[in-house]
Design a protein around this motif. Sequence first.
Motif, PDB file in Angstrom:
ATOM      1  N   GLN A 100       0.832  -1.199   0.000  1.00 24.34           N
ATOM      2  CA  GLN A 100       0.000   0.000   0.000  1.00 24.34           C
ATOM      3  C   GLN A 100       0.866   1.248   0.000  1.00 24.34           C
ATOM      4  OE1 GLN A 100      -3.038   0.779  -0.348  1.00 24.34           O
ATOM      5  NE2 GLN A 100      -4.077  -1.187  -0.268  1.00 24.34           N
ATOM      6  N   VAL A 101       0.288   2.316  -0.511  1.00 22.32           N
ATOM      7  CA  VAL A 101       0.974   3.602  -0.587  1.00 22.32           C
ATOM      8  C   VAL A 101       0.118   4.644   0.105  1.00 22.32           C
ATOM      9  CG1 VAL A 101       1.832   5.396  -2.121  1.00 22.32           C
ATOM     10  CG2 VAL A 101       2.129   2.988  -2.737  1.00 22.32           C
ATOM     11  N   GLN A 102       0.752   5.428   0.969  1.00 20.96           N
ATOM     12  CA  GLN A 102       0.056   6.531   1.626  1.00 20.96           C
ATOM     13  C   GLN A 102       0.607   7.842   1.080  1.00 20.96           C
ATOM     14  OE1 GLN A 102       1.666   4.062   3.808  1.00 20.96           O
ATOM     15  NE2 GLN A 102      -0.200   2.895   3.374  1.00 20.96           N
ATOM     16  N   LEU A 103      -0.296   8.769   0.807  1.00 19.61           N
ATOM     17  CA  LEU A 103       0.072  10.093   0.308  1.00 19.61           C
ATOM     18  C   LEU A 103      -0.402  11.142   1.294  1.00 19.61           C
ATOM     19  CD1 LEU A 103      -0.910   9.726  -3.464  1.00 19.61           C
ATOM     20  CD2 LEU A 103       1.304   9.313  -2.399  1.00 19.61           C
ATOM     21  N   VAL A 104       0.498  12.012   1.701  1.00 13.54           N
ATOM     22  CA  VAL A 104       0.154  13.087   2.630  1.00 13.54           C
ATOM     23  C   VAL A 104       0.396  14.412   1.937  1.00 13.54           C
ATOM     24  CG1 VAL A 104       0.638  14.161   4.841  1.00 13.54           C
ATOM     25  CG2 VAL A 104       0.717  11.661   4.623  1.00 13.54           C
ATOM     26  N   GLU A 105      -0.677  15.171   1.769  1.00 12.75           N
ATOM     27  CA  GLU A 105      -0.606  16.471   1.108  1.00 12.75           C
ATOM     28  C   GLU A 105      -0.574  17.590   2.135  1.00 12.75           C
ATOM     29  OE1 GLU A 105      -3.565  14.828  -2.450  1.00 12.75           O
ATOM     30  OE2 GLU A 105      -4.003  16.675  -1.375  1.00 12.75           O
ATOM     31  N   SER A 106       0.037  18.691   1.755  1.00 17.04           N
ATOM     32  CA  SER A 106       0.040  19.874   2.604  1.00 17.04           C
ATOM     33  C   SER A 106       0.230  21.105   1.739  1.00 17.04           C
ATOM     34  CB  SER A 106       1.155  19.788   3.650  1.00 17.04           C
ATOM     35  OG  SER A 106       2.422  19.702   3.017  1.00 17.04           O
ATOM     36  N   GLY A 107      -0.078  22.258   2.323  1.00 14.79           N
ATOM     37  CA  GLY A 107       0.215  23.515   1.658  1.00 14.79           C
ATOM     38  C   GLY A 107      -0.970  24.282   1.124  1.00 14.79           C
ATOM     39  N   GLY A 108      -2.158  23.713   1.205  1.00 16.91           N
ATOM     40  CA  GLY A 108      -3.323  24.452   0.729  1.00 16.91           C
ATOM     41  C   GLY A 108      -3.679  25.579   1.680  1.00 16.91           C
ATOM     42  N   GLY A 109      -4.663  26.383   1.270  1.00 13.26           N
ATOM     43  CA  GLY A 109      -5.107  27.467   2.126  1.00 13.26           C
ATOM     44  C   GLY A 109      -5.850  28.528   1.361  1.00 13.26           C
ATOM     45  N   LEU A 110      -6.002  29.679   2.019  1.00 12.50           N
ATOM     46  CA  LEU A 110      -6.705  30.822   1.459  1.00 12.50           C
ATOM     47  C   LEU A 110      -5.684  31.895   1.086  1.00 12.50           C
ATOM     48  CD1 LEU A 110      -9.295  32.502   0.907  1.00 12.50           C
ATOM     49  CD2 LEU A 110      -9.223  33.175   3.324  1.00 12.50           C
ATOM     50  N   VAL A 111      -5.798  32.393  -0.140  1.00 13.37           N
ATOM     51  CA  VAL A 111      -4.862  33.409  -0.608  1.00 13.37           C
ATOM     52  C   VAL A 111      -5.610  34.400  -1.492  1.00 13.37           C
ATOM     53  CG1 VAL A 111      -4.174  32.056  -2.640  1.00 13.37           C
ATOM     54  CG2 VAL A 111      -2.583  33.736  -1.670  1.00 13.37           C
ATOM     55  N   GLN A 112      -5.131  35.622  -1.538  1.00 18.43           N
ATOM     56  CA  GLN A 112      -5.733  36.621  -2.416  1.00 18.43           C
ATOM     57  C   GLN A 112      -5.266  36.416  -3.851  1.00 18.43           C
ATOM     58  OE1 GLN A 112      -4.790  40.473  -0.695  1.00 18.43           O
ATOM     59  NE2 GLN A 112      -6.765  40.520   0.364  1.00 18.43           N
ATOM     60  N   ALA A 113      -6.074  36.877  -4.778  1.00 15.59           N
ATOM     61  CA  ALA A 113      -5.701  36.806  -6.186  1.00 15.59           C
ATOM     62  C   ALA A 113      -4.343  37.471  -6.396  1.00 15.59           C
ATOM     63  CB  ALA A 113      -6.766  37.482  -7.046  1.00 15.59           C
ATOM     64  N   GLY A 114      -3.516  36.814  -7.213  1.00  8.03           N
ATOM     65  CA  GLY A 114      -2.164  37.289  -7.436  1.00  8.03           C
ATOM     66  C   GLY A 114      -1.136  36.704  -6.496  1.00  8.03           C
ATOM     67  N   GLY A 115      -1.598  36.022  -5.467  1.00  9.25           N
ATOM     68  CA  GLY A 115      -0.696  35.437  -4.489  1.00  9.25           C
ATOM     69  C   GLY A 115      -0.157  34.087  -4.919  1.00  9.25           C
ATOM     70  N   SER A 116       0.584  33.464  -4.000  1.00 10.95           N
ATOM     71  CA  SER A 116       1.243  32.193  -4.291  1.00 10.95           C
ATOM     72  C   SER A 116       1.004  31.182  -3.177  1.00 10.95           C
ATOM     73  CB  SER A 116       2.755  32.393  -4.442  1.00 10.95           C
ATOM     74  OG  SER A 116       3.063  33.260  -5.516  1.00 10.95           O
ATOM     75  N   LEU A 117       1.024  29.928  -3.569  1.00 11.17           N
ATOM     76  CA  LEU A 117       0.983  28.815  -2.624  1.00 11.17           C
ATOM     77  C   LEU A 117       1.878  27.705  -3.163  1.00 11.17           C
ATOM     78  CD1 LEU A 117      -2.818  28.417  -1.720  1.00 11.17           C
ATOM     79  CD2 LEU A 117      -1.003  29.163  -0.180  1.00 11.17           C
ATOM     80  N   ARG A 118       2.376  26.879  -2.254  1.00 16.36           N
ATOM     81  CA  ARG A 118       3.159  25.720  -2.652  1.00 16.36           C
ATOM     82  C   ARG A 118       2.570  24.472  -2.017  1.00 16.36           C
ATOM     83  NH1 ARG A 118       9.056  23.531  -0.977  1.00 16.36           N
ATOM     84  NH2 ARG A 118       9.795  22.769  -3.019  1.00 16.36           N
ATOM     85  N   LEU A 119       2.168  23.539  -2.834  1.00 15.47           N
ATOM     86  CA  LEU A 119       1.629  22.272  -2.361  1.00 15.47           C
ATOM     87  C   LEU A 119       2.727  21.217  -2.344  1.00 15.47           C
ATOM     88  CD1 LEU A 119      -1.744  22.089  -4.345  1.00 15.47           C
ATOM     89  CD2 LEU A 119      -1.255  23.257  -2.204  1.00 15.47           C
ATOM     90  N   SER A 120       2.639  20.329  -1.358  1.00 21.01           N
ATOM     91  CA  SER A 120       3.569  19.196  -1.268  1.00 21.01           C
ATOM     92  C   SER A 120       2.777  17.916  -1.102  1.00 21.01           C
ATOM     93  CB  SER A 120       4.505  19.362  -0.072  1.00 21.01           C
ATOM     94  OG  SER A 120       5.274  20.523  -0.157  1.00 21.01           O
ATOM     95  N   CYS A 121       3.332  16.830  -1.601  1.00 20.93           N
ATOM     96  CA  CYS A 121       2.702  15.521  -1.454  1.00 20.93           C
ATOM     97  C   CYS A 121       3.812  14.492  -1.277  1.00 20.93           C
ATOM     98  CB  CYS A 121       1.858  15.187  -2.673  1.00 20.93           C
ATOM     99  SG  CYS A 121       1.161  13.529  -2.670  1.00 20.93           S
ATOM    100  N   ALA A 122       3.841  13.868  -0.099  1.00 16.13           N
ATOM    101  CA  ALA A 122       4.870  12.885   0.222  1.00 16.13           C
ATOM    102  C   ALA A 122       4.274  11.484   0.202  1.00 16.13           C
ATOM    103  CB  ALA A 122       5.473  13.175   1.583  1.00 16.13           C
ATOM    104  N   ALA A 123       4.938  10.589  -0.502  1.00 19.62           N
ATOM    105  CA  ALA A 123       4.479   9.204  -0.608  1.00 19.62           C
ATOM    106  C   ALA A 123       5.308   8.304   0.305  1.00 19.62           C
ATOM    107  CB  ALA A 123       4.592   8.721  -2.045  1.00 19.62           C
ATOM    108  N   SER A 124       4.630   7.359   0.938  1.00 19.78           N
ATOM    109  CA  SER A 124       5.319   6.388   1.792  1.00 19.78           C
ATOM    110  C   SER A 124       4.601   5.048   1.708  1.00 19.78           C
ATOM    111  CB  SER A 124       5.372   6.887   3.238  1.00 19.78           C
ATOM    112  OG  SER A 124       4.065   7.018   3.749  1.00 19.78           O
ATOM    113  N   GLY A 125       5.252   4.003   2.216  1.00 18.01           N
ATOM    114  CA  GLY A 125       4.639   2.683   2.202  1.00 18.01           C
ATOM    115  C   GLY A 125       5.541   1.667   1.518  1.00 18.01           C
ATOM    116  N   SER A 126       4.906   0.647   0.990  1.00 19.41           N
ATOM    117  CA  SER A 126       5.637  -0.461   0.380  1.00 19.41           C
ATOM    118  C   SER A 126       6.001  -0.142  -1.068  1.00 19.41           C
ATOM    119  CB  SER A 126       4.805  -1.740   0.448  1.00 19.41           C
ATOM    120  OG  SER A 126       4.421  -2.026   1.782  1.00 19.41           O
TER     121      SER A 126
END
Length: 121
Positions: A1-27
Amino acid sequence: QVQLVESGGGLVQAGGSLRLSCAASGSIFSINAMGWYRQAPGKQRELVARITTGGATNYADSVKGRFTISRDNAKNTVYLQMNSLKPEDTAVYYCNVQALTVGPPKRDGYWGQGTQVTVSS
């Protein structure tokens, strides 16, 4: 099995920036393509960006020039740098990983739980 953990979402104003991450772990024996999809209310899930093991990328036309996908193979992690965000980018963002797992060998696609990105005007 593979587990994926995402992070980095949120609320931002137009023109702004965000960075999403997704880490995979497991077999995991190896990871092939990694990607980000998004689903806005009332719409189908759509591909945002995808990156192969060798680093080749493709993007949805709507995000070209604003979003950048990258990966760290040593960490089994994929990133999505989102700049110049627009209200129409508002959606739940999901990472997807194509992986070969061990015991017994199996190649399949796996989804993260999703992270909300909201862009205010």
